[in-house]
Design a protein around this motif. Structure first.
Motif, PDB file in Angstrom:
ATOM      1  N   ARG A  22       0.803  -1.230   0.000  1.00  0.00           N
ATOM      2  CA  ARG A  22       0.000   0.000   0.000  1.00  0.00           C
ATOM      3  C   ARG A  22       0.836   1.281   0.000  1.00  0.00           C
ATOM      4  NH1 ARG A  22      -5.187  -0.668  -0.181  1.00  0.00           N
ATOM      5  NH2 ARG A  22      -6.110  -2.577   0.651  1.00  0.00           N
ATOM      6  N   THR A  23       1.842   1.360   0.871  1.00  0.00           N
ATOM      7  CA  THR A  23       2.538   2.645   0.994  1.00  0.00           C
ATOM      8  C   THR A  23       4.028   2.569   0.646  1.00  0.00           C
ATOM      9  OG1 THR A  23       2.742   2.144   3.338  1.00  0.00           O
ATOM     10  CG2 THR A  23       0.977   3.644   2.702  1.00  0.00           C
ATOM     11  N   ALA A  24       4.697   1.477   1.052  1.00  0.00           N
ATOM     12  CA  ALA A  24       6.150   1.411   0.849  1.00  0.00           C
ATOM     13  C   ALA A  24       6.475   1.266  -0.643  1.00  0.00           C
ATOM     14  CB  ALA A  24       6.730   0.237   1.626  1.00  0.00           C
ATOM     15  N   ARG A  25       7.642   1.701  -1.040  1.00  0.00           N
ATOM     16  CA  ARG A  25       8.109   1.587  -2.422  1.00  0.00           C
ATOM     17  C   ARG A  25       9.570   1.173  -2.434  1.00  0.00           C
ATOM     18  NH1 ARG A  25       3.601   1.269  -2.877  1.00  0.00           N
ATOM     19  NH2 ARG A  25       2.110   2.427  -4.156  1.00  0.00           N
ATOM     20  N   PRO A  26      10.020   0.417  -3.424  1.00  0.00           N
ATOM     21  CA  PRO A  26       9.241  -0.064  -4.568  1.00  0.00           C
ATOM     22  C   PRO A  26       8.329  -1.238  -4.197  1.00  0.00           C
ATOM     23  CG  PRO A  26      11.516  -0.836  -4.714  1.00  0.00           C
ATOM     24  CD  PRO A  26      11.468   0.068  -3.526  1.00  0.00           C
ATOM     25  N   GLN A  27       7.370  -1.481  -5.109  1.00  0.00           N
ATOM     26  CA  GLN A  27       6.529  -2.663  -4.980  1.00  0.00           C
ATOM     27  C   GLN A  27       7.302  -3.788  -5.660  1.00  0.00           C
ATOM     28  OE1 GLN A  27       2.273  -0.972  -6.006  1.00  0.00           O
ATOM     29  NE2 GLN A  27       3.883   0.220  -6.997  1.00  0.00           N
ATOM     30  N   ILE A  28       7.705  -4.800  -4.895  1.00  0.00           N
ATOM     31  CA  ILE A  28       8.638  -5.806  -5.431  1.00  0.00           C
ATOM     32  C   ILE A  28       7.924  -7.135  -5.644  1.00  0.00           C
ATOM     33  CG2 ILE A  28      10.812  -7.038  -5.045  1.00  0.00           C
ATOM     34  CD1 ILE A  28      11.699  -4.809  -3.206  1.00  0.00           C
ATOM     35  N   ALA A  29       8.154  -7.724  -6.810  1.00  0.00           N
ATOM     36  CA  ALA A  29       7.563  -9.041  -7.097  1.00  0.00           C
ATOM     37  C   ALA A  29       8.586  -9.911  -7.815  1.00  0.00           C
ATOM     38  CB  ALA A  29       6.313  -8.873  -7.969  1.00  0.00           C
ATOM     39  N   THR A  30       8.501 -11.218  -7.573  1.00  0.00           N
ATOM     40  CA  THR A  30       9.270 -12.164  -8.385  1.00  0.00           C
ATOM     41  C   THR A  30       8.286 -12.957  -9.242  1.00  0.00           C
ATOM     42  OG1 THR A  30       9.238 -14.081  -6.879  1.00  0.00           O
ATOM     43  CG2 THR A  30      10.948 -12.431  -6.493  1.00  0.00           C
ATOM     44  N   VAL A  31       8.747 -13.341 -10.425  1.00  0.00           N
ATOM     45  CA  VAL A  31       7.886 -14.064 -11.374  1.00  0.00           C
ATOM     46  C   VAL A  31       8.704 -15.193 -11.987  1.00  0.00           C
ATOM     47  CG1 VAL A  31       6.506 -13.882 -13.479  1.00  0.00           C
ATOM     48  CG2 VAL A  31       6.655 -11.919 -11.941  1.00  0.00           C
TER      49      VAL A  31
END
Ligand SMILES: Cc1cc2nc3c(=O)[nH]c(=O)nc-3n(C[C@H](O)[C@H](O)[C@H](O)COP(=O)(O)OP(=O)(O)OC[C@H]3O[C@@H](n4cnc5c(N)ncnc54)[C@H](O)[C@@H]3O)c2cc1C
Length: 318
Positions: free
Chosen positions: A146-155
């Motif tokens: 919601r607030t922290a950045r960056p939004q991190i994802a693994t794929v």
């Protein structure tokens, strides 16, 4: 404008295939896409891969003396790049490198990481919706940072489609690490062992709970060697201590996309099968014709795993 940054991992003949898949997805998610690449030198293969990636620019960290993945060196470079670029979105392939780095960067920037996403989209508030299976694959969870950045994802590799492009412009921005880390890294000695990735050869031999004894692995190691294949396993064998976790296929292991996967004594649980969706041809050896994996196999072989493996070895000239 929203920026998506991708971790670019070297692979055979240029970049790891997951990078092109992430780059294609990033273009859908953000108006500005960039990559961070850490390598010994910018080779011709890498330059060609960058030009066809569709990324507008790449931040390049060269460590001439570091020949393999070194988690401290790579973490420092990615963290430095995130400081410079301040991306809204940061994507890693769910490779050993990506899985190692993503949580380290998440911790450094006090933000969340969603592992093994199967879909990524932007909601009406401009947030990254990170979708992944939860509770052993029984539900799909949509996760927001919601607030922290960056939004991190693994794929994982094979989840998104690469969009091959004609060679285009990709600005290369040379970067240097600030601080005391640099001289130590340039000697190539950061004290960490290189991480090797398993299950990337065109043929993979996988063994599962049907294997009775650790000593029986020799037969399958011989078969894998004969077929120039990687030897992988289901989670049961990791739990029994037969093989390390780095060789596990499945939801909590690696996803593979081999041309041919030979499964011996594996039942075909939903968790195991989720790691083999990208496999082109699956051959399953099982003594139970009703086993789930037999229904999913292109070549189901009803029989004893030891007998079939010995017959294959003999046929291969051993
Ligand atoms: C959250 C969660 C995550 C999980 N993640 C994973 C994951 O990433 N990967 C994974 O693999 N599992 C995972 N699991 C575990 C999964 O549910 C199964 O328990 C596991 O996959 C079973 O492994 P298996 O099929 O090799 O073993 P078993 O279920 O023990 O099956 C053995 C098979 O071998 C056959 N067999 C036995 N003897 C012979 C013989 N002599 N010849 C031929 N066939 C024989 C049997 O008929 C059977 O089909 C996860 C579970 C949970 C809850």
């Amino acid at each position: 404008m929203r920026t998506a940054l991708i971790y670019l991992q070297e692979g055979p003949g240029g970049l790891h295939p997951v990078c092109a898949e992430l780059a294609a997805k990033a273009t859908e998610l953000a108006g500005d896409t960039a990559g961070v690449l850490i390598c010994r030198e910018l080779t011709g293969d890498l330059t060609a891969a960058l030009r066809s990636s569709g990324l507008s620019r790449v931040y390049l960290y060269t460590f001439p003396a570091v020949s393999a993945f070194r988690q401290e060196a790579h973490r420092a470079a990615v963290a430095d790049c995130v400081e410079r670029v301040k991306p809204e979105i940061l994507l890693f392939g769910a490779t050993l490198e990506g899985r190692t780095l993503a949580p380290m960067i998440g911790a450094a920037f006090k933000t969340g990481v969603t592992a093994d996403c199967t879909e990524l989209s932007i909601n009406s508030e401009g947030q990254l919706v990170q979708t992944r299976p939860a509770f052993g694959g029984r539900i799909m969870a949509s996760i927001l940072t919601r607030t922290a950045r960056p939004q991190i994802a693994t794929v994982r590799q094979g989840v998104f489609k690469a969009q091959p492009r004609a060679s285009g412009d990709c600005a290369v921005i040379p970067c240097e690490l600030p601080g005391e880390l640099r001289p130590r890294l340039q000697t190539g000695d950061d004290g960490a062992a290189p991480v090797l990735e398993q299950g990337r050869r065109p043929v993979v031999v996988a063994v599962g709970g049907g294997l009775k004894d650790k000593a029986d692995l020799v037969l399958f190691e011989q078969l894998a060697q004969k077929l120039d294949a990687d030897l992988m396993c289901s989670r049961v064998l990791v739990e029994r201590g037969f093989l390390p976790q780095g060789r596990q296929i499945g939801l909590s292991g690696s996803a593979i996309s081999a041309e041919l996967l030979l499964c011996f004594g594996i039942s075909g649980s939903v968790q195991f099968l989720s790691g083999v969706k990208g496999v082109k041809r699956l051959c399953a050896v099982n003594e139970d014709r009703e086993a789930e994996i037999m229904k999913n196999a292109d070549y189901p072989v009803l029989g004893d795993l030891y007998g079939v493996a010995r017959a294959m070895l003999a046929a291969a000239g051993d």
